[in-house]
Design a protein around this motif. Structure first.
Motif, short mmCIF file in Angstrom:
data_model
loop_
_atom_site.label_atom_id
_atom_site.label_comp_id
_atom_site.label_asym_id
_atom_site.label_seq_id
_atom_site.Cartn_x
_atom_site.Cartn_y
_atom_site.Cartn_z
N GLU A 10 0.82 -1.20 0.00
CA GLU A 10 0.00 0.00 0.00
C GLU A 10 0.86 1.26 0.00
O GLU A 10 0.42 2.33 -0.39
N GLY A 11 2.08 1.13 0.44
CA GLY A 11 2.97 2.29 0.46
C GLY A 11 3.03 2.95 1.81
O GLY A 11 2.07 2.92 2.57
N GLY A 12 4.17 3.57 2.07
CA GLY A 12 4.41 4.17 3.37
C GLY A 12 3.51 5.34 3.68
O GLY A 12 3.13 5.54 4.83
N VAL A 13 3.15 6.14 2.67
CA VAL A 13 2.38 7.35 2.94
C VAL A 13 1.01 7.02 3.51
O VAL A 13 0.57 7.63 4.49
N ALA A 14 0.33 6.04 2.95
CA ALA A 14 -0.99 5.66 3.45
C ALA A 14 -0.90 5.14 4.88
O ALA A 14 -1.74 5.46 5.72
N ALA A 15 0.13 4.35 5.15
CA ALA A 15 0.29 3.82 6.51
C ALA A 15 0.55 4.94 7.50
O ALA A 15 0.00 4.93 8.61
N VAL A 16 1.36 5.90 7.11
CA VAL A 16 1.64 7.04 7.99
C VAL A 16 0.36 7.85 8.22
O VAL A 16 0.07 8.27 9.35
N ASP A 17 -0.38 8.10 7.15
CA ASP A 17 -1.63 8.85 7.29
C ASP A 17 -2.58 8.16 8.27
O ASP A 17 -3.21 8.82 9.11
N ARG A 18 -2.68 6.84 8.17
CA ARG A 18 -3.58 6.11 9.06
C ARG A 18 -3.06 6.12 10.50
O ARG A 18 -3.85 6.26 11.43
N ALA A 19 -1.76 5.99 10.65
CA ALA A 19 -1.19 6.03 12.00
C ALA A 19 -1.44 7.38 12.65
O ALA A 19 -1.80 7.46 13.84
N LEU A 20 -1.26 8.45 11.88
CA LEU A 20 -1.50 9.79 12.43
C LEU A 20 -2.98 10.00 12.74
O LEU A 20 -3.33 10.70 13.70
N ALA A 21 -3.85 9.39 11.95
CA ALA A 21 -5.29 9.48 12.23
C ALA A 21 -5.61 8.81 13.56
O ALA A 21 -6.46 9.29 14.32
N ILE A 22 -4.93 7.71 13.85
CA ILE A 22 -5.14 7.03 15.13
C ILE A 22 -4.69 7.91 16.29
O ILE A 22 -5.41 8.08 17.28
N VAL A 23 -3.49 8.49 16.16
CA VAL A 23 -2.98 9.38 17.20
C VAL A 23 -3.94 10.55 17.40
O VAL A 23 -4.25 10.94 18.53
N GLY A 24 -4.41 11.12 16.29
CA GLY A 24 -5.34 12.24 16.37
C GLY A 24 -6.64 11.88 17.06
O GLY A 24 -7.17 12.65 17.87
N ALA A 25 -7.15 10.71 16.77
CA ALA A 25 -8.41 10.27 17.39
C ALA A 25 -8.24 10.07 18.89
O ALA A 25 -9.11 10.44 19.69
N ILE A 26 -7.11 9.51 19.30
CA ILE A 26 -6.85 9.31 20.73
C ILE A 26 -6.67 10.66 21.42
O ILE A 26 -7.16 10.88 22.53
N ALA A 27 -5.98 11.58 20.73
CA ALA A 27 -5.72 12.90 21.33
C ALA A 27 -7.00 13.69 21.56
O ALA A 27 -7.04 14.55 22.45
N GLN A 28 -8.02 13.42 20.78
CA GLN A 28 -9.27 14.17 20.91
C GLN A 28 -10.11 13.71 22.10
O GLN A 28 -11.09 14.36 22.46
N GLN A 29 -9.73 12.59 22.70
CA GLN A 29 -10.53 12.03 23.79
C GLN A 29 -10.05 12.57 25.14
O GLN A 29 -8.85 12.68 25.38
N ALA A 30 -10.99 12.86 26.00
CA ALA A 30 -10.64 13.32 27.35
C ALA A 30 -10.16 12.16 28.21
O ALA A 30 -9.43 12.36 29.19
N GLU A 31 -10.58 10.93 27.87
CA GLU A 31 -10.20 9.73 28.61
C GLU A 31 -9.62 8.71 27.65
O GLU A 31 -9.83 8.79 26.43
N PRO A 32 -8.87 7.73 28.16
CA PRO A 32 -8.40 6.64 27.29
C PRO A 32 -9.57 5.99 26.55
O PRO A 32 -10.69 5.96 27.05
N ILE A 33 -9.28 5.45 25.38
CA ILE A 33 -10.32 4.98 24.48
C ILE A 33 -10.19 3.48 24.23
O ILE A 33 -9.08 2.94 24.17
N THR A 34 -11.32 2.79 24.11
CA THR A 34 -11.31 1.36 23.81
C THR A 34 -11.01 1.14 22.33
O THR A 34 -11.15 2.06 21.50
N LEU A 35 -10.61 -0.08 22.00
CA LEU A 35 -10.34 -0.40 20.60
C LEU A 35 -11.61 -0.27 19.76
O LEU A 35 -11.57 0.22 18.63
N ALA A 36 -12.75 -0.67 20.33
CA ALA A 36 -14.02 -0.57 19.59
C ALA A 36 -14.35 0.89 19.30
O ALA A 36 -14.76 1.23 18.16
N ASP A 37 -14.19 1.75 20.29
CA ASP A 37 -14.48 3.17 20.08
C ASP A 37 -13.47 3.79 19.11
O ASP A 37 -13.83 4.67 18.32
#
Length: 235
Positions: A10-37
């Motif tokens: 798939e290429g490194g750029v897509a993987a990096v984009d997805r990894a950063l999306a994960i970090v961003g989603a966690i950062a937006q939460q006031a509390e730790p987040i479950t895998l399902a959420d």
């Protein structure tokens, strides 16, 4: 829900984009987040999340808690601290550099450690003189030559305590045979070394009287910066 797995093809750029999306989603939460959420927040399958989270955990950007939920890791907090510190430095230092130039000094700069052989100019205000030394923000300069480089070498990571005798430096033609500089060290909270303020220009303008005047200006600026950043400048 995203159905495309992250793979080497798939290429490194897509993987990096997805990894950063994960970090961003966690950062937006006031509390730790479950895998399902986290799956619902990002639109990624759990298998995709787990694959990428392993890499994020190795980089300390994400941490899995004992209860199975995810939070930002220590490196994410370190990046935030460094980001805040960088903008705090600009807020404190740039007016001081401009003030010195406004008083007729040589060009004012702020230099920090870059790597084992170089320093980087992160702030620069050109003097009002018709001839200048050629330094710009972002320039890499030798760590072992020049007044600012000498101070960075002396204080960065060494644990050396600042004193009236070691925070000021002068260089005459070290980095460039036609240029000279005076510099003074700046410290922050817990007296951690931040970098060096310098005044630099053509060596021909660095008379004894000019050096004495610039020494006073750069020390005053470094003292003001250190106190504003929560450090203690030597008296």
């Amino acid at each position: 829900m995203s159905s495309t797995p992250v793979s080497e093809t798939e290429g490194g750029v897509a993987a990096v984009d997805r990894a950063l999306a994960i970090v961003g989603a966690i950062a937006q939460q006031a509390e730790p987040i479950t895998l399902a959420d986290l799956s619902r927040a990002t639109g990624f399958y759990k298998s995709t999340l787990l694959r990428l989270i392993r890499s994020l955990e190795r980089a300390s950007l994400v941490v899995r808690r004992g209860d199975g939920r995810y939070a930002l890791g220590s490196y994410a907090h370190e990046l935030g601290r460094r980001y805040e510190a960088t903008y705090r430095l600009t807020e404190v230092l740039l007016p001081l550099l401009r003030e010195m130039v406004g008083r007729g000094s040589e060009s004012a700069s702020f230099h920090v450690y870059h790597d084992s052989s170089s320093r980087i100019c992160v702030l620069r205000v050109d003097s009002n003189h018709s001839t200048l030394d050629r330094i710009r923000e972002g320039d890499l300069l030798p760590l072992n030559r020049g007044a600012a480089g000498r101070l960075i070498t002396a204080f960065y990571g060494t644990g050396v305590a600042p004193s009236r005798d070691n925070v000021l430096a002068l260089s005459m033609g070290e980095r460039d045979p036609n240029c000279a500089a005076v510099a003074c060290a700046v410290f922050g909270a817990d007296n951690e070394f931040c970098g060096a303020i310098s005044l630099s220009g053509p060596k021909e303008r660095f008379s004894d009287a000019a050096i004495q005047n610039m020494n006073g200006m750069v020390v005053d600026a470094a003292r003001s910066a250190t106190e504003a950043l929560g450090g203690r400048f030597p008296r």
